[in-house]
Design a protein around this motif. Structure first.
Motif, PDB file in Angstrom:
ATOM      1  N   ASN A   1      13.341   5.767  -4.369  1.00 25.85           N
ATOM      2  CA  ASN A   1      11.628   6.512  -4.783  1.00 25.85           C
ATOM      3  C   ASN A   1      10.302   5.911  -5.113  1.00 25.85           C
ATOM      4  OD1 ASN A   1      14.109   8.541  -5.514  1.00 25.85           O
ATOM      5  ND2 ASN A   1      12.364  10.049  -4.349  1.00 25.85           N
ATOM      6  N   GLU A   2      11.347   4.717  -5.814  1.00 20.37           N
ATOM      7  CA  GLU A   2       9.856   4.502  -6.025  1.00 20.37           C
ATOM      8  C   GLU A   2       9.834   3.256  -4.893  1.00 20.37           C
ATOM      9  OE1 GLU A   2      11.580   2.074  -9.181  1.00 20.37           O
ATOM     10  OE2 GLU A   2      12.197   3.924 -10.267  1.00 20.37           O
ATOM     11  N   ALA A   3      10.456   2.583  -4.574  1.00 21.21           N
ATOM     12  CA  ALA A   3       9.932   1.646  -3.011  1.00 21.21           C
ATOM     13  C   ALA A   3       9.519   2.318  -2.002  1.00 21.21           C
ATOM     14  CB  ALA A   3      11.407   0.867  -2.607  1.00 21.21           C
ATOM     15  N   PHE A   4       9.703   3.592  -1.937  1.00 19.57           N
ATOM     16  CA  PHE A   4       9.074   4.324  -0.978  1.00 19.57           C
ATOM     17  C   PHE A   4       7.361   4.532  -1.153  1.00 19.57           C
ATOM     18  CE2 PHE A   4      12.852   6.425   0.058  1.00 19.57           C
ATOM     19  CZ  PHE A   4      13.275   5.242   1.323  1.00 19.57           C
ATOM     20  N   ALA A   5       7.458   4.784  -2.848  1.00 18.94           N
ATOM     21  CA  ALA A   5       6.370   4.668  -3.328  1.00 18.94           C
ATOM     22  C   ALA A   5       5.440   3.361  -2.756  1.00 18.94           C
ATOM     23  CB  ALA A   5       6.074   5.284  -4.230  1.00 18.94           C
ATOM     24  N   LYS A   6       5.713   1.876  -3.126  1.00 20.07           N
ATOM     25  CA  LYS A   6       5.742   0.958  -3.308  1.00 20.07           C
ATOM     26  C   LYS A   6       5.336   0.873  -1.437  1.00 20.07           C
ATOM     27  CE  LYS A   6       7.557  -0.550  -7.495  1.00 20.07           C
ATOM     28  NZ  LYS A   6       8.030  -1.691  -7.898  1.00 20.07           N
ATOM     29  N   GLY A   7       6.044   1.608  -1.239  1.00 22.11           N
ATOM     30  CA  GLY A   7       5.545   0.123   0.000  1.00 22.11           C
ATOM     31  C   GLY A   7       4.927   1.460   1.018  1.00 22.11           C
ATOM     32  N   CYS A   8       4.584   2.594   0.169  1.00 26.52           N
ATOM     33  CA  CYS A   8       3.740   3.283   0.847  1.00 26.52           C
ATOM     34  C   CYS A   8       1.651   3.017   0.469  1.00 26.52           C
ATOM     35  CB  CYS A   8       2.946   5.452   0.904  1.00 26.52           C
ATOM     36  SG  CYS A   8       4.533   5.294   1.481  1.00 26.52           S
TER      37      CYS A   8
ATOM     38  N   ALA B   1      -3.174  -0.444   1.331  1.00 26.68           N
ATOM     39  CA  ALA B   1      -3.742  -1.423   1.539  1.00 26.68           C
ATOM     40  C   ALA B   1      -3.897  -2.433   2.234  1.00 26.68           C
ATOM     41  CB  ALA B   1      -3.485  -1.842   0.394  1.00 26.68           C
ATOM     42  N   LEU B   2      -2.510  -2.385   3.164  1.00 26.55           N
ATOM     43  CA  LEU B   2      -2.857  -3.771   4.724  1.00 26.55           C
ATOM     44  C   LEU B   2      -3.917  -2.672   5.496  1.00 26.55           C
ATOM     45  CD1 LEU B   2       0.525  -4.374   4.996  1.00 26.55           C
ATOM     46  CD2 LEU B   2      -1.310  -5.658   4.251  1.00 26.55           C
ATOM     47  N   MET B   3      -4.097  -1.459   6.096  1.00 29.12           N
ATOM     48  CA  MET B   3      -4.773  -0.365   6.951  1.00 29.12           C
ATOM     49  C   MET B   3      -5.991  -0.683   5.991  1.00 29.12           C
ATOM     50  SD  MET B   3      -2.744   2.975   8.293  1.00 29.12           S
ATOM     51  CE  MET B   3      -1.601   3.674   6.283  1.00 29.12           C
ATOM     52  N   ALA B   4      -6.362  -0.127   4.899  1.00 26.32           N
ATOM     53  CA  ALA B   4      -7.439  -0.185   4.204  1.00 26.32           C
ATOM     54  C   ALA B   4      -7.904  -2.116   4.807  1.00 26.32           C
ATOM     55  CB  ALA B   4      -7.712  -0.281   2.757  1.00 26.32           C
ATOM     56  N   ALA B   5      -7.482  -2.886   4.448  1.00 22.05           N
ATOM     57  CA  ALA B   5      -7.935  -4.519   4.631  1.00 22.05           C
ATOM     58  C   ALA B   5      -7.870  -5.094   6.368  1.00 22.05           C
ATOM     59  CB  ALA B   5      -7.283  -5.807   4.371  1.00 22.05           C
ATOM     60  N   SER B   6      -7.768  -3.775   7.037  1.00 22.49           N
ATOM     61  CA  SER B   6      -7.825  -3.645   8.706  1.00 22.49           C
ATOM     62  C   SER B   6      -6.457  -5.278   9.486  1.00 22.49           C
ATOM     63  CB  SER B   6      -9.538  -4.167   9.482  1.00 22.49           C
ATOM     64  OG  SER B   6     -10.412  -3.713   8.948  1.00 22.49           O
TER      65      SER B   6
ATOM     66  N   TYR C   1      11.532  10.266   5.786  1.00 22.65           N
ATOM     67  CA  TYR C   1      10.478  10.634   5.099  1.00 22.65           C
ATOM     68  C   TYR C   1       9.312  10.225   5.371  1.00 22.65           C
ATOM     69  CZ  TYR C   1      12.183   6.244   4.685  1.00 22.65           C
ATOM     70  OH  TYR C   1      12.450   4.651   5.478  1.00 22.65           O
ATOM     71  N   ARG C   2       9.066   9.952   6.330  1.00 28.88           N
ATOM     72  CA  ARG C   2       7.180   9.685   6.162  1.00 28.88           C
ATOM     73  C   ARG C   2       6.554   9.673   7.365  1.00 28.88           C
ATOM     74  NH1 ARG C   2       7.363  10.175   1.004  1.00 28.88           N
ATOM     75  NH2 ARG C   2       7.466   8.534  -0.334  1.00 28.88           N
ATOM     76  N   ASP C   3       5.432  10.379   7.253  1.00 26.50           N
ATOM     77  CA  ASP C   3       5.055  10.401   8.755  1.00 26.50           C
ATOM     78  C   ASP C   3       3.640   9.609   8.665  1.00 26.50           C
ATOM     79  OD1 ASP C   3       5.390  14.263   8.073  1.00 26.50           O
ATOM     80  OD2 ASP C   3       6.509  12.935   9.008  1.00 26.50           O
ATOM     81  N   ILE C   4       4.042   7.923   9.182  1.00 25.79           N
ATOM     82  CA  ILE C   4       2.950   6.942   8.732  1.00 25.79           C
ATOM     83  C   ILE C   4       4.011   6.471  10.162  1.00 25.79           C
ATOM     84  CG2 ILE C   4       2.397   4.665   7.762  1.00 25.79           C
ATOM     85  CD1 ILE C   4       2.250   6.029   5.363  1.00 25.79           C
ATOM     86  N   CYS C   5       3.053   6.139  11.031  1.00 22.91           N
ATOM     87  CA  CYS C   5       2.734   5.132  12.531  1.00 22.91           C
ATOM     88  C   CYS C   5       1.716   3.562  12.128  1.00 22.91           C
ATOM     89  CB  CYS C   5       3.434   5.846  13.774  1.00 22.91           C
ATOM     90  SG  CYS C   5       4.352   4.566  14.588  1.00 22.91           S
ATOM     91  N   VAL C   6       2.127   2.558  11.913  1.00 26.38           N
ATOM     92  CA  VAL C   6       1.002   1.519  11.935  1.00 26.38           C
ATOM     93  C   VAL C   6       1.438   0.883  12.890  1.00 26.38           C
ATOM     94  CG1 VAL C   6       1.090   2.331   9.896  1.00 26.38           C
ATOM     95  CG2 VAL C   6       2.530   0.268  10.266  1.00 26.38           C
ATOM     96  N   ARG C   7       0.228  -0.064  13.886  1.00 27.23           N
ATOM     97  CA  ARG C   7       0.157  -1.268  14.611  1.00 27.23           C
ATOM     98  C   ARG C   7      -0.841  -1.970  14.173  1.00 27.23           C
ATOM     99  NH1 ARG C   7      -4.224  -1.780  17.878  1.00 27.23           N
ATOM    100  NH2 ARG C   7      -2.704  -2.455  19.422  1.00 27.23           N
TER     101      ARG C   7
END
Length: 775
Positions: A439-446, A451-456, A468-474
């Motif tokens: 769980n700690e790794a998942f939280a840190k990963g999210c 942070a990466l999305m905020a930095a574009s 366990y997550r609903d995230i997809c990034v490109r």
């Protein structure tokens, strides 16, 4: 004294038939209203049949001749009814011209007017005639409705998926407005059908193409279909064809089809439709005919013009625009200084910029270093988010201006600016290190993803169902290029990381192309076999990703010996792999192994030799044979997923009970929801459950209420549980206990679902102290 003299010559049968129709239908207005109602019902029937045809065409079927003729008859009848309505509006009940001859005499003067001398009157100006025509059309409507019920069904109509619309911002991105207006005006004006947008990487070409897509998704008057596909470097034509078919929902294209066959199928589906194809990031000439964007060689009977086929593409090269025979070429230039500062401001914390004149001064210098490149401006502005001291801003400016580190990299001149921006943003990111439970790794990963999305550096792409997550990034293609360049080191060795994902490969690259690589990804290709390699062929390779190569069926025994330093191996979704060679024991450095979604039935006895293995994923396999001690002897194991495998409970109970690893083991598991099984989980030493799939059939037989707060749902099961799925749950009420005074906490629970992975309706759950987070 004035008088009128009438000379009557009346068609008695016509008058009588008109009288009968009038008596049956009443006044003309009521007849018209009834006809309009019946026509609406006919249109609804027509729309239902058209939906069937659309669905059938997606499956490669065509409508029958009977159906085509029926639709044509409906169209003809609609136009005839429209004419009756128009005629009714232009007449009145007092303009009945049933008489063929009228003689009048006014003021003592006698005048005779023969029928042949009259000004021609439309038949419909006669009220009786309108009523007769209405009666006739009502009969035709009934006949068409009867025919519709006898038509052979074209296809089974399924509920349509909800339309996904891209959110529209209230204002265009800085510097895009004029380009957008130019392209839309050109397309709307029909001046040409191939438009090329070119310019350096990061200048805003994709943003512009997105705006064009948004415009025509809302404006349905020109195009029946708006299709978006991303080409990218090394993209194969076959993959583009499959992506277009997926965008259309077209099911006829097969992976086994060649490019010509796929092109023919796309053309057959699109030939009668007005289509806008948006191609992002092409690097070479593409045959638009093989993408279905061609006109029929012959014009169909009665068709005045060919359906419109328009293509708008982006590329970095003007030469590609020439090769694609673009009728209009648009070069996207960097922003001028005023626009550049405006964009930088929009992506910065304005209160920080305005808080200190010194910071604003340095910020203006930073923006100038970006040379008007939008992606660089956005990346640096967001990288400085949270920096509130002048010293931090000044340090960033000095880093950007440090020419020494840029001169050692073999970069084209137009890439240096973007590399500087990316490097500065990258240096502020961290890496996930050690953790106690998953769980700690998942939280840190999210947290890092945000942070990466905020930095574009990453963009949110779409939402997908994930355990366990609903995230997809490109990743933007320019950022991707920069990342691969940076990890290759300052010597410019571009083979340090090899990434050839989703480009339709049927074989691995030649050995010399990647034998010096440290990491290699060939995921989502069509690789069916792996060649034999000699020992130590890939001496530096630490990561190999072959995920979702669906035709890969065997792993050669020599593969593992050729990669002695491998630490990460992903074979998820290769589907038809049935076993692993015993030589897997040679991977003494292996830390991560994903074998999920394969047909593997057994693990070799040598599997227990993987002494450094930390992550093992075996979900959705056919495992029935696992040697005793295989799992319990993996002393470094941190994460185990054994959900949806046919192994009996006694095996997992014995293995987990005997596990004496150095870390707490996070487990995903499927079990029958009996009290004994759940209690066994709760007393396992050094084990926490992060994912649990229960067969709830036994519960449903004996209980009306399922209470997750009872003692068997103790802290060892519930404290770290993120994903809970209960199959065959038919109880009336589910009690989810959380909080003080309860045996279980469910403090980490994120997803609670039923057999079909659908969220359980809230009305059936009594949430005690745990309102947030369940969906």
């Amino acid at each position: 004294m004035a008088f009128i003299k009438l000379n009557l010559n009346v068609d008695v049968n016509s008058c009588l038939s008109g009288l009968k129709a009038t008596l049956r239908l009443g006044r003309p207005k009521s007849g018209i209203e009834k006809l309009k109602k019946e026509i609406k019902n006919l249109r609804d029937k027509r729309d239902d049949i058209k939906n069937r045809i659309d669905q059938a065409e997606l499956e490669g079927k065509i409508p029958t001749n009977q159906v085509s003729q029926w639709l044509l008859d409906v169209e003809t009848l609609e136009s005839q009814v429209a004419a009756i309505e128009q005629d009714f509006q232009s007449t009145s009940c007092f303009s009945c011209h049933c008489f063929n001859q009228t003689q009048t005499q006014t003021g003592g003067t006698s005048q005779t007017q023969q029928a042949g001398d009259q000004v021609p009157m439309r038949e419909s100006s006669n009220c009786c005639s309108i009523i007769l025509r209405v009666a006739k059309k009502l009969g035709e409507v009934k006949e068409l409705m009867d025919r519709a019920d006898r038509l052979d069904p074209v296809a089974t109509v399924r509920p349509s998926e909800p339309t996904v619309m891209i959110p529209i911002s209230h204002r265009s991105p800085v510097g895009i407005e004029s380009y957008e207006e130019d392209i839309v005006g050109y397309v709307d004006g029909g001046k040409g059908d191939i438009i090329g947008i070119y310019g350096m990487g990061g200048v805003g070409k994709t943003t512009m193409l997105t705006r064009i897509q948004q415009h025509y998704l809302l404006k349905h008057t020109i195009f029946d279909r708006v299709i978006w596909v991303v080409a990218s470097k090394d993209c194969q034509l076959k993959r583009l064809q499959m992506d277009i078919a997926k965008s259309l929902g077209l099911k006829t294209l097969q992976e086994s089809d060649d490019e010509r066959t796929c092109g023919d199928k796309l053309f057959t589906f699109l030939k009668s439709r007005n289509c806008l194809l948006l191609l992002d990031d092409i690097w070479e000439h593409l045959d638009l005919q093989l993408l279905g964007m061609a006109h029929s060689a012959t014009t169909e009977r009665g068709q005045q013009q060919q359906p419109r086929k328009t293509v708008v593409f982006t590329t970095r090269s003007e030469a590609v625009c020439v090769q694609m025979k673009a009728e209009k070429k648009i070069k996207v230039k960097c922003l001028d200084p005023v626009q550049a500062w405006r964009l930088f401001e929009e992506n910065s914390e304005k209160d920080v910029l305005n808080s200190d004149a010194g910071i604003k001064f340095v910020a203006e210098k930073l923006a100038k270093e970006c040379a008007g490149l939008p992606l660089a401006l956005i990346t640096i502005a967001r990288a400085m988010s949270g920096k509130k001291s002048w010293e931090a801003w000044d340090a960033a400016l000095r880093q950007i201006r440090d020419e020494h580190q840029w001169k050692t990299v073999c970069l084209p001149e137009d890439s240096v600016v973007m590399y500087k921006a990316f490097k500065m943003s990258y240096d502020s990111c961290g890496i996930i290190r050690e953790f106690n439970v998953i769980n700690e790794a998942f939280a840190k990963g999210c947290s890092h993803l945000e942070a990466l999305m905020a930095a574009s550096l990453l963009e949110q792409s779409s939402v997908i169902e994930f355990p366990y997550r609903d995230i997809c990034v490109r990743m933007h293609d320019v950022i991707r290029d920069m990342a691969l360049l940076m990890v290759s080191g300052l010597e410019g060795n571009k083979r340090k990381w090899i990434v050839k994902a989703g480009i339709g490969l049927s074989h691995l690259p030649r050995q010399e192309e990647w034998q010096e690589a440290e990491r290699a990804s060939f995921m989502r290709n069509n690789i069916a076999s792996l060649q034999e390699y000699g020992a130590f062929t890939f001496p530096k390779l630490s990561m190999l990703i072959l995920r979702k190569n669906r035709y890969l069926n065997t792993i050669p025994s020599s593969l593992f010996a050729s990669m002695p330093r491998l630490t990460y191996l992903d074979l998820n979704g290769c589907c038809i792999i049935r076993g692993l060679p015993m030589e897997i024991c040679s991977l003494t450095e292996l830390q991560y192994l994903d074998l999920s979604y394969n047909l593997i039935t057994s693990l070799p006895a040598e599997f227990g030799c993987l002494s450094k293995l930390e992550y093992l994923l075996l979900s959705n396999t056919d495992l029935t044979i696992v040697p005793k001690g295989t799992i319990s002897n993996l002393l470094m194991l941190k994460w185990l997923d054994i959900t949806k495998i046919p192994l009996v409970y006694k095996w997992w109970w014995d293995e987990l009970k005997c596990f004496k690893g150095r870390h707490q083991l996070s487990v995903g598991i499927s079990i029958n929801a009996t009290t004994d099984n759940i209690e066994r989980l709760n007393v396992l030493p050094n084990v926490s459950i992060w994912k649990l799939i229960l067969d709830g059939d036994n519960i449903s037989k004996h209980e009306q209420v399922m209470d997750l707060g009872t003692p068997q749902w103790g802290c060892r099961v519930s404290d770290h549980l993120e994903f809970l799925r209960i199959n065959y749950l038919r109880v009336d009420k589910l009690l989810l206990a959380a909080g003080v005074g309860r045996e279980s906490s469910f403090g980490c629970l994120k997803i609670l679902s039923d057999m079909d992975s659908r969220p359980i309706p809230k009305r059936s759950i009594d949430l005690l102290g745990k309102e947030a987070g369940i969906h």
